[in-house]
Scaffold this motif. Structure first.
Motif, PDB file in Angstrom:
ATOM      1  N   VAL A  42       0.913  -1.361  -0.028  1.00 47.95           N
ATOM      2  CA  VAL A  42      -0.072   0.030  -0.109  1.00 47.95           C
ATOM      3  C   VAL A  42       1.015   1.209   0.041  1.00 47.95           C
ATOM      4  O   VAL A  42       2.202   1.045   0.300  1.00 47.95           O
ATOM      5  CB  VAL A  42      -0.846  -0.066   1.349  1.00 47.95           C
ATOM      6  CG1 VAL A  42      -1.842  -1.234   1.232  1.00 47.95           C
ATOM      7  CG2 VAL A  42      -0.118   0.298   2.535  1.00 47.95           C
ATOM      8  N   ASP A  87      -0.474   5.395   3.658  1.00 44.78           N
ATOM      9  CA  ASP A  87      -1.767   4.869   4.276  1.00 44.78           C
ATOM     10  C   ASP A  87      -1.644   4.163   5.920  1.00 44.78           C
ATOM     11  O   ASP A  87      -0.619   3.750   6.101  1.00 44.78           O
ATOM     12  CB  ASP A  87      -2.038   3.625   3.252  1.00 44.78           C
ATOM     13  CG  ASP A  87      -2.704   4.164   2.028  1.00 44.78           C
ATOM     14  OD1 ASP A  87      -3.161   5.496   2.182  1.00 44.78           O
ATOM     15  OD2 ASP A  87      -2.896   3.340   1.134  1.00 44.78           O
ATOM     16  N   ASN A  88      -2.602   4.169   6.557  1.00 41.88           N
ATOM     17  CA  ASN A  88      -2.582   3.566   7.750  1.00 41.88           C
ATOM     18  C   ASN A  88      -3.124   2.161   7.883  1.00 41.88           C
ATOM     19  O   ASN A  88      -4.298   1.924   7.892  1.00 41.88           O
ATOM     20  CB  ASN A  88      -3.526   4.191   8.948  1.00 41.88           C
ATOM     21  CG  ASN A  88      -2.774   5.423   9.269  1.00 41.88           C
ATOM     22  OD1 ASN A  88      -1.620   5.370   9.804  1.00 41.88           O
ATOM     23  ND2 ASN A  88      -3.417   6.650   9.562  1.00 41.88           N
ATOM     24  N   TYR A  89      -2.378   1.105   7.478  1.00 43.12           N
ATOM     25  CA  TYR A  89      -2.541  -0.020   7.173  1.00 43.12           C
ATOM     26  C   TYR A  89      -2.607  -0.698   8.463  1.00 43.12           C
ATOM     27  O   TYR A  89      -1.521  -1.020   9.148  1.00 43.12           O
ATOM     28  CB  TYR A  89      -1.933  -0.705   5.966  1.00 43.12           C
ATOM     29  CG  TYR A  89      -2.227  -2.230   5.757  1.00 43.12           C
ATOM     30  CD1 TYR A  89      -3.008  -2.515   4.773  1.00 43.12           C
ATOM     31  CD2 TYR A  89      -1.649  -3.219   6.581  1.00 43.12           C
ATOM     32  CE1 TYR A  89      -3.407  -3.999   4.484  1.00 43.12           C
ATOM     33  CE2 TYR A  89      -2.115  -4.667   6.176  1.00 43.12           C
ATOM     34  CZ  TYR A  89      -2.951  -5.215   5.419  1.00 43.12           C
ATOM     35  OH  TYR A  89      -3.236  -6.064   5.020  1.00 43.12           O
ATOM     36  N   PHE A 115      -8.349  -3.382   5.634  1.00 44.25           N
ATOM     37  CA  PHE A 115      -8.098  -2.161   4.947  1.00 44.25           C
ATOM     38  C   PHE A 115      -8.591  -2.359   3.361  1.00 44.25           C
ATOM     39  O   PHE A 115      -8.433  -1.205   2.868  1.00 44.25           O
ATOM     40  CB  PHE A 115      -6.371  -1.860   5.132  1.00 44.25           C
ATOM     41  CG  PHE A 115      -5.946  -0.626   4.321  1.00 44.25           C
ATOM     42  CD1 PHE A 115      -6.032   0.652   4.607  1.00 44.25           C
ATOM     43  CD2 PHE A 115      -5.495  -0.726   2.983  1.00 44.25           C
ATOM     44  CE1 PHE A 115      -5.459   1.619   4.035  1.00 44.25           C
ATOM     45  CE2 PHE A 115      -5.062   0.267   2.149  1.00 44.25           C
ATOM     46  CZ  PHE A 115      -5.361   1.465   2.719  1.00 44.25           C
ATOM     47  N   LEU A 116      -8.388  -3.331   3.200  1.00 51.89           N
ATOM     48  CA  LEU A 116      -8.467  -3.617   1.199  1.00 51.89           C
ATOM     49  C   LEU A 116      -9.994  -3.546   1.165  1.00 51.89           C
ATOM     50  O   LEU A 116     -10.164  -3.621  -0.122  1.00 51.89           O
ATOM     51  CB  LEU A 116      -7.790  -4.885   0.900  1.00 51.89           C
ATOM     52  CG  LEU A 116      -6.187  -5.058   1.253  1.00 51.89           C
ATOM     53  CD1 LEU A 116      -5.642  -6.208   0.926  1.00 51.89           C
ATOM     54  CD2 LEU A 116      -5.470  -3.871   0.282  1.00 51.89           C
ATOM     55  N   LYS A 158     -11.475  -1.433  -1.856  1.00 50.21           N
ATOM     56  CA  LYS A 158     -10.106  -0.878  -2.525  1.00 50.21           C
ATOM     57  C   LYS A 158      -9.973  -1.319  -3.761  1.00 50.21           C
ATOM     58  O   LYS A 158     -10.372  -2.550  -4.251  1.00 50.21           O
ATOM     59  CB  LYS A 158      -9.022  -0.680  -1.768  1.00 50.21           C
ATOM     60  CG  LYS A 158      -9.065  -0.186  -0.338  1.00 50.21           C
ATOM     61  CD  LYS A 158      -8.855   1.181  -0.460  1.00 50.21           C
ATOM     62  CE  LYS A 158      -8.563   2.063   0.897  1.00 50.21           C
ATOM     63  NZ  LYS A 158      -9.042   1.464   2.045  1.00 50.21           N
ATOM     64  N   ALA A 211      -3.905   0.151  -3.985  1.00 49.37           N
ATOM     65  CA  ALA A 211      -2.741  -1.012  -3.438  1.00 49.37           C
ATOM     66  C   ALA A 211      -2.609  -1.987  -4.694  1.00 49.37           C
ATOM     67  O   ALA A 211      -3.120  -1.753  -5.638  1.00 49.37           O
ATOM     68  CB  ALA A 211      -3.646  -1.603  -2.338  1.00 49.37           C
ATOM     69  N   VAL A 215       2.772  -5.117   2.885  1.00 46.15           N
ATOM     70  CA  VAL A 215       2.129  -5.094   4.303  1.00 46.15           C
ATOM     71  C   VAL A 215       1.541  -6.613   4.412  1.00 46.15           C
ATOM     72  O   VAL A 215       1.193  -6.984   5.700  1.00 46.15           O
ATOM     73  CB  VAL A 215       0.917  -4.169   4.226  1.00 46.15           C
ATOM     74  CG1 VAL A 215       1.370  -2.764   4.496  1.00 46.15           C
ATOM     75  CG2 VAL A 215      -0.058  -4.362   3.145  1.00 46.15           C
ATOM     76  N   GLN A 216       1.740  -7.376   3.289  1.00 49.85           N
ATOM     77  CA  GLN A 216       1.254  -8.777   3.673  1.00 49.85           C
ATOM     78  C   GLN A 216       1.535  -9.628   2.407  1.00 49.85           C
ATOM     79  O   GLN A 216       1.537  -9.473   1.361  1.00 49.85           O
ATOM     80  CB  GLN A 216      -0.521  -8.584   3.326  1.00 49.85           C
ATOM     81  CG  GLN A 216      -1.337  -9.857   3.529  1.00 49.85           C
ATOM     82  CD  GLN A 216      -1.622 -10.265   4.870  1.00 49.85           C
ATOM     83  OE1 GLN A 216      -2.033  -9.546   5.778  1.00 49.85           O
ATOM     84  NE2 GLN A 216      -1.290 -11.556   5.374  1.00 49.85           N
TER      85      GLN A 216
END
Ligand code: ATP
Ligand code: MG
Length: 284
Positions: free
Chosen positions: A97, A101-103, A108-109, A112, A153, A172-173
């Motif tokens: 992301v 961004d505040n993930y 969060f997704l 999006k 993202a 992030v993942q």
């Protein structure tokens, strides 16, 4: 009768694939300007293809075996058998992301827009997490999509993370960890299978060798026992007397992952003149 082998024509898997075949005694000239080439010294023919096409070629048995990333294989969902992980082409498919961004977590997704070249794997990942999001399939330069407003993202391949970083993104993942694998067609006749078994035997010997080093050292005889206990070797270490009274030369094999730790211990036990030599092939 020839074993037909599909490898990437050019790109990140090409050089390592050629190198592996060469190390296995199949001399292959690189295929920059050709679709296929005959291996010397082994009844094999190498096809140079886009990596995306390799699973299909192998499923259809147009190629008997292929070298391809697990990421591509799983995305394509073709019916082929994976026979061996090859230890190169390591990367991960990850969600990234924008760094501002505040993930906090995958939620969060939700809602999006995600840009990716791997729509199936991305959708599968979203499903597993009960997230509904919009997938934008693009074939290259996915990391540019958030910057130009095409997506919020990305789900893209990462190895060092520097491409993401340069584009203001953070990973992030992890969706999938991947490396190159050897795959085979489900419908191989006995002749092909025999050739494949020969090749596989060589591949395993090459892989094993690259994970091991040959170690030679000098040891005072009074610490021989301690040093031998640190070096199991393939059966047990070779011990030869040195010309100098009271000393021996010890030869053994050490695996890469315990290498540095063992060297420390060997030095502490009195070993001197430690030489470490690469092994080309290793057959147990
Ligand atoms: P082709 O023209 O064959 O379709 P490509 O552009 O799709 O090539 P490459 O970028 O050459 O593919 O990557 C081939 C494979 O290398 C990937 O599918 C993946 O398995 C592996 N790989 C390893 N590290 C990375 C990375 N950092 N980025 C992308 N792919 C990587
Ligand atoms: Mg491709």
């Amino acid at each position: 009768m020839k074993l037909k082998i599909a490898i990437q024509k050019s790109g990140r898997l090409h050089d390592d694939s050629i190198q592996l075949l060469n190390d296995c005694g199949l001399k292959v000239r690189n295929g920059h300007n050709q679709l296929k080439s005959n291996a010397e010294d082994f009844p094999a023919e190498v096809y140079f293809l886009r990596d995306d096409d390799i699973p299909q070629y192998v499923e259809d048995a147009v190629a008997h075996i292929g070298i391809v990333g697990e990421n591509v294989l799983l995305e394509k969902g073709r019916a082929v058998d994976v026979i061996e992980q090859l230890g190169f082409g390591k990367c991960r498919l990850s969600v990234a992301v924008k760094k501002e961004d505040n993930y906090a977590d995958v939620s969060f997704l939700a809602g999006k827009r995600l840009a990716t070249s791997y729509p199936n794997l991305t959708q599968q990942f979203l499903n597993e997490n009960n997230i509904t999001a919009e997938i934008h399939e693009i074939s290259g330069s996915v990391e540019l999509a958030p910057g130009i407003g095409l997506a919020d993202a990305v789900c893209d391949l990462v190895s060092s993370g520097s491409t993401l970083f340069m584009n203001g993104l953070v990973e992030v993942q992890t969706v999938l960890k991947s490396q190159a694998v050897l795959v085979k067609s489900k419908a191989l006749d006995a002749d092909c299978q025999r050739l494949l078994d020969q090749l596989l035997f060589r591949i395993r010997a090459v892989k094993k060798a690259s994970n091991n080093k040959y170690v030679l050292l000098n040891a005072p005889n009074n610490s021989l026992q301690k040093i031998i206990s640190l070096l199991p070797g393939m059966k047990s270490p070779t011990v030869l007397p040195l010309a100098q009274e009271g000393w021996s030369s010890v030869h053994s094999v050490l695996s890469e992952h315990e290498f540095w730790e063992k060297i420390e211990q060997l030095k502490a036990a009195g070993a001197q003149g430690i030489l470490v030599v690469p092994i080309e092939k290793m057959i147990l």
